[in-house]
Scaffold this active site. Structure first.
Site, PDB file in Angstrom:
ATOM      1  CG  MET A   6      -1.910  -1.177   1.184  1.00 25.75           C
ATOM      2  SD  MET A   6      -3.420  -0.902   2.088  1.00 25.75           S
ATOM      3  CE  MET A   6      -2.789  -0.631   3.742  1.00 25.75           C
ATOM      4  N   GLY A   7       2.169   1.075  -0.299  1.00 28.96           N
ATOM      5  CA  GLY A   7       3.043   2.233  -0.451  1.00 28.96           C
ATOM      6  C   GLY A   7       3.550   2.803   0.857  1.00 28.96           C
TER       7      GLY A   7
ATOM      8  CG  HIS B  70       8.338   0.387   5.952  1.00 32.17           C
ATOM      9  ND1 HIS B  70       8.585  -0.965   6.014  1.00 32.17           N
ATOM     10  CD2 HIS B  70       7.002   0.534   6.147  1.00 32.17           C
ATOM     11  CE1 HIS B  70       7.463  -1.611   6.261  1.00 32.17           C
ATOM     12  NE2 HIS B  70       6.479  -0.727   6.336  1.00 32.17           N
TER      13      HIS B  70
ATOM     14  N   GLY C 276      10.883  -2.725   5.582  1.00 27.81           N
ATOM     15  CA  GLY C 276      10.124  -3.980   5.538  1.00 27.81           C
ATOM     16  C   GLY C 276       9.735  -4.315   4.103  1.00 27.81           C
ATOM     17  CG  HIS C 277       6.930  -1.842   2.077  1.00 25.68           C
ATOM     18  ND1 HIS C 277       6.819  -0.685   2.818  1.00 25.68           N
ATOM     19  CD2 HIS C 277       5.704  -2.414   2.111  1.00 25.68           C
ATOM     20  CE1 HIS C 277       5.580  -0.550   3.251  1.00 25.68           C
ATOM     21  NE2 HIS C 277       4.871  -1.600   2.849  1.00 25.68           N
TER      22      HIS C 277
ATOM     23  CE  LYS D  12       3.803  -4.537  10.005  1.00 20.37           C
ATOM     24  NZ  LYS D  12       2.527  -3.915  10.324  1.00 20.37           N
ATOM     25  CG  ASP D  13       0.614  -7.241   7.633  1.00 16.35           C
ATOM     26  OD1 ASP D  13      -0.276  -6.539   8.099  1.00 16.35           O
ATOM     27  OD2 ASP D  13       1.726  -6.773   7.276  1.00 16.35           O
TER      28      ASP D  13
ATOM     29  CB  SER E 279       2.909   2.542   5.999  1.00 19.32           C
ATOM     30  OG  SER E 279       3.590   1.718   5.075  1.00 19.32           O
ATOM     31  NE  ARG E 280      -3.137   1.548   9.262  1.00 26.54           N
ATOM     32  CZ  ARG E 280      -3.479   0.530   8.466  1.00 26.54           C
ATOM     33  NH1 ARG E 280      -2.774  -0.591   8.502  1.00 26.54           N
ATOM     34  NH2 ARG E 280      -4.513   0.624   7.652  1.00 26.54           N
TER      35      ARG E 280
HETATM   36  P1  AMP Z   1       1.501  -2.807   3.500  1.00 31.16           P
HETATM   37  O1  AMP Z   1       2.046  -1.794   2.550  1.00 31.16           O
HETATM   38  O2  AMP Z   1       1.518  -2.373   4.918  1.00 31.16           O
HETATM   39  O3  AMP Z   1       0.176  -3.359   3.041  1.00 31.16           O
HETATM   40  O4  AMP Z   1       2.500  -4.034   3.448  1.00 31.16           O
HETATM   41  C1  AMP Z   1       2.872  -4.621   2.226  1.00 31.16           C
HETATM   42  C2  AMP Z   1       3.654  -5.872   2.498  1.00 31.16           C
HETATM   43  O5  AMP Z   1       4.804  -5.545   3.268  1.00 31.16           O
HETATM   44  C3  AMP Z   1       2.865  -6.893   3.328  1.00 31.16           C
HETATM   45  O6  AMP Z   1       3.150  -8.192   2.832  1.00 31.16           O
HETATM   46  C4  AMP Z   1       3.412  -6.699   4.698  1.00 31.16           C
HETATM   47  O7  AMP Z   1       3.337  -7.857   5.505  1.00 31.16           O
HETATM   48  C5  AMP Z   1       4.856  -6.359   4.399  1.00 31.16           C
HETATM   49  N1  AMP Z   1       5.438  -5.660   5.537  1.00 31.16           N
HETATM   50  C6  AMP Z   1       4.975  -4.536   6.145  1.00 31.16           C
HETATM   51  N2  AMP Z   1       5.742  -4.220   7.209  1.00 31.16           N
HETATM   52  C7  AMP Z   1       6.704  -5.166   7.280  1.00 31.16           C
HETATM   53  C8  AMP Z   1       7.812  -5.401   8.154  1.00 31.16           C
HETATM   54  N3  AMP Z   1       8.074  -4.604   9.186  1.00 31.16           N
HETATM   55  N4  AMP Z   1       8.583  -6.479   7.912  1.00 31.16           N
HETATM   56  C9  AMP Z   1       8.329  -7.312   6.880  1.00 31.16           C
HETATM   57  N5  AMP Z   1       7.312  -7.141   6.024  1.00 31.16           N
HETATM   58  C10 AMP Z   1       6.517  -6.082   6.218  1.00 31.16           C
END
Ligand code: AMP
Length: 301
Positions: free
Chosen positions: A30-31, A34, A36-37, A149-150, A186-187
């Site tokens: 979702m952009g 960071h 993690g992405h 994480k999710d 992101s939050r």
């Molecule tokens: P989001 O943009 O938050 O929807 O996350 C996109 C992808 O990045 C999802 O598969 C999340 O699980 C992964 N993600 C988000 N935060 C982390 C993190 N801290 N470590 C590893 N993967 C992450």
């Protein structure tokens, strides 16, 4: 990195890559990218030849009182991150592009979605599985990378791909953390300095839970109570849940053994944060995925 905004162009780009013998790696996001992405992009780069990152703040996975309108966005910076990570395509569709006739067709994974985050975010996982199924269908046969994480999302998407025989290998990547333990999200951008300090209770309480399991504790309700008490003691946090569940079906367990997920969720100011530890407890020992702290942040160029 090529920025693509239409479904037709994305499908064509992936078909062309496959026709040239390349494997395709998909990283849905979702952009507001960071580290993690970036770890997901790195895993995709290592495993596949043609890496597609999607950036779509999917309205159907947000509840009416959630943060859809205020969700952090920075497309310019996200494109820089993708460029620095050697991503081939960044897909940034509009809502109309993804749902030209509305969202009448949905994918629902039963049972796995009715607990943990699914209990407090009704409909959330239907939004997730529907958009992920659409992305899988557009991108075609591929490897898809999701963060642990999710953890529930990863379990649900893996189940969906298996149940629907989708030609996709779903790969889970370790949680990336800040040096002080906070899981990147992101939050986290919503947090004030004091809320950020308070939010450390999540990773700290998970580590404490791990320590008591390592010391021999196997009573799940005992460890769960410890987690709840620790998080409830943080006045800036509002506990949503602290659960110890089976790592495969996410059902609550009473005895800590086998594949286990310890998962927590709490609200800190505007930010609803989640964190977890996945572990395997066997008579001969315990293995746990506590996550990783990346080397010093590379500045996107
Ligand atoms: P989001 O943009 O938050 O929807 O996350 C996109 C992808 O990045 C999802 O598969 C999340 O699980 C992964 N993600 C988000 N935060 C982390 C993190 N801290 N470590 C590893 N993967 C992450």
């Amino acid at each position: 990195v090529k920025i693509i905004a239409t479904v037709g162009e994305l499908r064509a780009a992936c078909d062309t890559a496959r026709a040239a013998g390349k494997s395709v790696g998909l990283v849905p996001t979702m952009g507001f990218l960071h580290a993690g992405h970036r770890s997901l992009m790195g895993a995709a780069r290592a495993d596949t030849d043609f890496v597609v990152v999607t950036l779509f703040v999917n309205p159907t996975q947000f509840g009416p009182n959630e943060d859809l309108a205020g969700y952090p966005r920075d497309l310019g910076r996200d494109a820089d991150v993708c460029r620095a990570e050697g991503v081939d395509v960044l897909f940034t569709p509009t809502v109309d592009q993804m749902y030209p006739t509305g969202a009448r067709t949905t994918v629902h994974v039963a049972e796995l979605t009715d607990r943990l985050c699914g209990a407090s975010r009704p409909g959330h996982f239907d939004g997730v599985t529907t958009i992920v199924a659409k992305l899988f269908s557009i991108v075609g046969a591929n490897h898809a990378f999701f963060g642990k994480k999710d953890a529930q999302q990863l379990a649900v998407v893996t189940r969906m791909a298996a149940d629907l025989n989708l030609p996709v290998v779903v790969i889970g990547c370790s949680i990336v953390r800040e040096p002080d333990g906070l899981a990147l999200s992101s939050r986290n951008a919503y947090l004030t300095a004091t809320e950020r300090a308070a939010a450390l209770v999540l990773s700290r309480s998970l580590r404490a839970a791990m320590a008591s399991i390592e010391a021999g504790q196997r009573d799940a309700s005992f460890v769960r109570d410890e987690l709840e008490t620790a998080i409830a003691s943080e006045s800036l946090g509002q506990l949503d849940y602290a659960e110890i569940v089976d790592g495969a079906d996410l059902q609550p367990i009473s005895r800590i053994a086998g594949s286990v997920l310890i998962a927590v969720a709490a609200q800190f100011g505007r930010a609803r944060l989640i964190d977890n530890v996945a572990l395997v407890v066997s008579p001969t020992g315990i293995t746990a995925d506590l996550g990783v702290i990346p080397a010093v942040e590379a500045t996107p160029t």
